[in-house]
Structure formats: structure tokens, C-alpha cells
Design a protein around this motif. Structure first.
Motif, mmCIF file in Angstrom:
data_model
loop_
_atom_site.group_PDB
_atom_site.id
_atom_site.type_symbol
_atom_site.label_atom_id
_atom_site.label_comp_id
_atom_site.label_asym_id
_atom_site.label_seq_id
_atom_site.Cartn_x
_atom_site.Cartn_y
_atom_site.Cartn_z
ATOM 1 N N ILE A 86 -9.184 -2.093 1.303
ATOM 2 C CA ILE A 86 -8.131 -1.242 1.849
ATOM 3 C C ILE A 86 -8.401 0.153 1.307
ATOM 4 N N TYR A 87 -8.643 1.085 2.205
ATOM 5 C CA TYR A 87 -8.941 2.460 1.828
ATOM 6 C C TYR A 87 -7.663 3.283 1.898
ATOM 7 N N LEU A 88 -7.405 4.033 0.847
ATOM 8 C CA LEU A 88 -6.192 4.836 0.758
ATOM 9 C C LEU A 88 -6.544 6.293 0.525
ATOM 10 N N GLY A 89 -5.801 7.177 1.137
ATOM 11 C CA GLY A 89 -6.039 8.599 0.944
ATOM 12 C C GLY A 89 -7.161 9.101 1.824
ATOM 13 N N ASP A 90 -7.779 10.183 1.375
ATOM 14 C CA ASP A 90 -8.782 10.885 2.170
ATOM 15 C C ASP A 90 -10.070 11.046 1.375
ATOM 16 N N THR A 101 0.819 -1.210 0.000
ATOM 17 C CA THR A 101 0.000 0.000 0.000
ATOM 18 C C THR A 101 0.854 1.261 0.000
ATOM 19 N N GLU A 102 2.068 1.187 0.568
ATOM 20 C CA GLU A 102 2.943 2.364 0.543
ATOM 21 C C GLU A 102 3.229 2.806 -0.880
ATOM 22 N N LYS A 103 3.521 1.843 -1.735
ATOM 23 C CA LYS A 103 3.833 2.158 -3.135
ATOM 24 C C LYS A 103 2.601 2.709 -3.863
ATOM 25 N N ILE A 104 1.437 2.164 -3.566
ATOM 26 C CA ILE A 104 0.205 2.673 -4.173
ATOM 27 C C ILE A 104 -0.051 4.100 -3.690
ATOM 28 N N GLU A 105 0.175 4.357 -2.409
ATOM 29 C CA GLU A 105 -0.011 5.711 -1.884
ATOM 30 C C GLU A 105 0.986 6.688 -2.501
ATOM 31 N N GLU A 106 2.216 6.245 -2.749
ATOM 32 C CA GLU A 106 3.192 7.093 -3.437
ATOM 33 C C GLU A 106 2.702 7.443 -4.840
ATOM 34 N N MET A 131 -9.818 -5.532 -7.496
ATOM 35 C CA MET A 131 -10.174 -4.321 -8.230
ATOM 36 C C MET A 131 -9.622 -3.125 -7.453
ATOM 37 N N VAL A 132 -9.099 -2.169 -8.186
ATOM 38 C CA VAL A 132 -8.592 -0.943 -7.578
ATOM 39 C C VAL A 132 -9.365 0.215 -8.190
ATOM 40 N N LEU A 133 -9.909 1.052 -7.329
ATOM 41 C CA LEU A 133 -10.653 2.235 -7.761
ATOM 42 C C LEU A 133 -9.909 3.478 -7.286
ATOM 43 N N PHE A 134 -9.684 4.403 -8.193
ATOM 44 C CA PHE A 134 -9.078 5.688 -7.842
ATOM 45 C C PHE A 134 -10.075 6.792 -8.143
ATOM 46 N N PHE A 135 -10.257 7.698 -7.199
ATOM 47 C CA PHE A 135 -11.161 8.831 -7.347
ATOM 48 C C PHE A 135 -10.331 10.111 -7.344
ATOM 49 N N ILE A 161 -4.077 11.888 -6.802
ATOM 50 C CA ILE A 161 -5.297 11.096 -6.628
ATOM 51 C C ILE A 161 -5.615 11.106 -5.135
ATOM 52 N N PRO A 162 -6.675 11.805 -4.721
ATOM 53 C CA PRO A 162 -6.954 11.941 -3.290
ATOM 54 C C PRO A 162 -7.455 10.688 -2.585
ATOM 55 N N TYR A 163 -8.115 9.769 -3.317
ATOM 56 C CA TYR A 163 -8.771 8.656 -2.638
ATOM 57 C C TYR A 163 -8.767 7.415 -3.515
ATOM 58 N N GLY A 164 -8.548 6.275 -2.872
ATOM 59 C CA GLY A 164 -8.564 5.018 -3.602
ATOM 60 C C GLY A 164 -9.019 3.871 -2.720
ATOM 61 N N VAL A 165 -9.454 2.806 -3.362
ATOM 62 C CA VAL A 165 -9.898 1.604 -2.656
ATOM 63 C C VAL A 165 -9.358 0.384 -3.401
ATOM 64 N N ILE A 166 -8.736 -0.520 -2.649
ATOM 65 C CA ILE A 166 -8.324 -1.818 -3.186
ATOM 66 C C ILE A 166 -9.314 -2.830 -2.634
ATOM 67 N N VAL A 167 -9.929 -3.611 -3.515
ATOM 68 C CA VAL A 167 -10.984 -4.537 -3.104
ATOM 69 C C VAL A 167 -10.618 -5.969 -3.486
ATOM 70 N N ASN A 168 -10.676 -6.865 -2.502
ATOM 71 C CA ASN A 168 -10.590 -8.299 -2.762
ATOM 72 C C ASN A 168 -12.027 -8.750 -2.995
ATOM 73 N N ILE A 169 -12.351 -9.148 -4.204
ATOM 74 C CA ILE A 169 -13.730 -9.475 -4.568
ATOM 75 C C ILE A 169 -14.214 -10.731 -3.846
ATOM 76 N N ARG A 170 -13.345 -11.721 -3.670
ATOM 77 C CA ARG A 170 -13.762 -12.963 -2.998
ATOM 78 C C ARG A 170 -14.152 -12.738 -1.545
ATOM 79 N N THR A 171 -13.376 -11.920 -0.822
ATOM 80 C CA THR A 171 -13.607 -11.749 0.620
ATOM 81 C C THR A 171 -14.309 -10.438 0.967
ATOM 82 N N ASP A 172 -14.432 -9.543 0.003
ATOM 83 C CA ASP A 172 -14.941 -8.186 0.197
ATOM 84 C C ASP A 172 -14.072 -7.368 1.155
ATOM 85 N N GLU A 173 -12.833 -7.810 1.362
ATOM 86 C CA GLU A 173 -11.896 -7.016 2.151
ATOM 87 C C GLU A 173 -11.523 -5.782 1.342
#
Length: 114
Positions: free
Chosen positions: A28-32, A2-7, A82-86, A14-26
Motif C-alpha cells: 500500500i503506497y501512501l503519499g507522493d 490507511t487514513e490514520k497512517i496518512e494523518e 513492514m512500514v517504511l516512511f521516507f 512524511i511525504p511518502y510511505g509504504v506498508i508491505v505484507n511480507i507474505r503476499t508482497d502486497e
């Protein structure tokens, strides 16, 4: 990881992002998230990430969605992830697409298994 993704997010403004594990729905929220206003595009996606992921099957990736000046880049770096960047649109459509492809490739490289 996640450090590298935040960099990447910082470098690409990119102020906000979400990494989603589709199988587990886990997720990881990044940014603000508070930096994205209005946040209706985020709300629309967050309730059913599985359907969003499934809707990407057969689509050219990365995908871009938008609502006003708020944009979302959808990357699928590996199966069941899936990774979403806003962010806010900064360039014309051609430049946004080119930049999005570069971001997508970098995300895939950063999230490789192995």
C-alpha cells in the motif's frame, strides 16, 4: 487504517510511505513518491522487501537508513508486516531517534490486529 497512517504522515511531514505484507508482497503506497528526491533509497529497497524485512531480525527497531538528507524509518508493527516512511531529515540525530520511536509506537497502535 490507511487514513490514520496518512494523518500521521501529514502531521509528521512524511511525504511518502509504504506498508508491505511480507507474505503476499502486497503493498500500500501512501503519499507522493515524487516528493522524495533523489529516490535512490526507495529504489534500493523496493525490489526486495523480503530481504530488507529479514535483515531487521534481531535489530533494534525502529531502524533508520539515510542517503544525504533523505531518511527512511523502518517499522515492523506486526509479524510479516513492514512500514517504511521516507522523509527529509529535520532534526539532530537524537531528536530524529526520539521522534522515530514515537512514530513507530503510533504505527503499531494503528495497525494492531483485533
Amino acid at each position: 487504517m490507511t487514513e490514520k497512517i496518512e494523518e500521521l504522515m501529514t502531521r509528521e511531514e512524511i511525504p511518502y510511505g509504504v506498508i508491505v505484507n511480507i507474505r503476499t508482497d502486497e503493498r500500500i503506497y501512501l503519499g507522493d513518491r515524487e516528493k522524495i528526491k533523489p529516490d535512490s533509497l526507495i529504489k534500493m529497497c523496493e525490489d526486495d522487501m523480503v530481504s530488507l524485512y529479514q535483515s531487521m531480525e534481531g535489530q533494534i527497531l525502529p531502524q533508520y537508513w539515510g542517503q544525504g538528507n533523505v531518511k527512511m524509518l523502518i517499522s515492523i508493527p506486526q509479524e510479516d508486516m513492514m512500514v517504511l516512511f521516507f522523509y527529509y531529515k529535520r532534526n539532530d540525530t537524537h531528536e530524529e531517534h526520539h521522534k522515530g520511536k514515537m512514530i513507530d509506537e503510533e504505527v503499531k497502535n494503528l495497525l494492531q490486529i483485533g
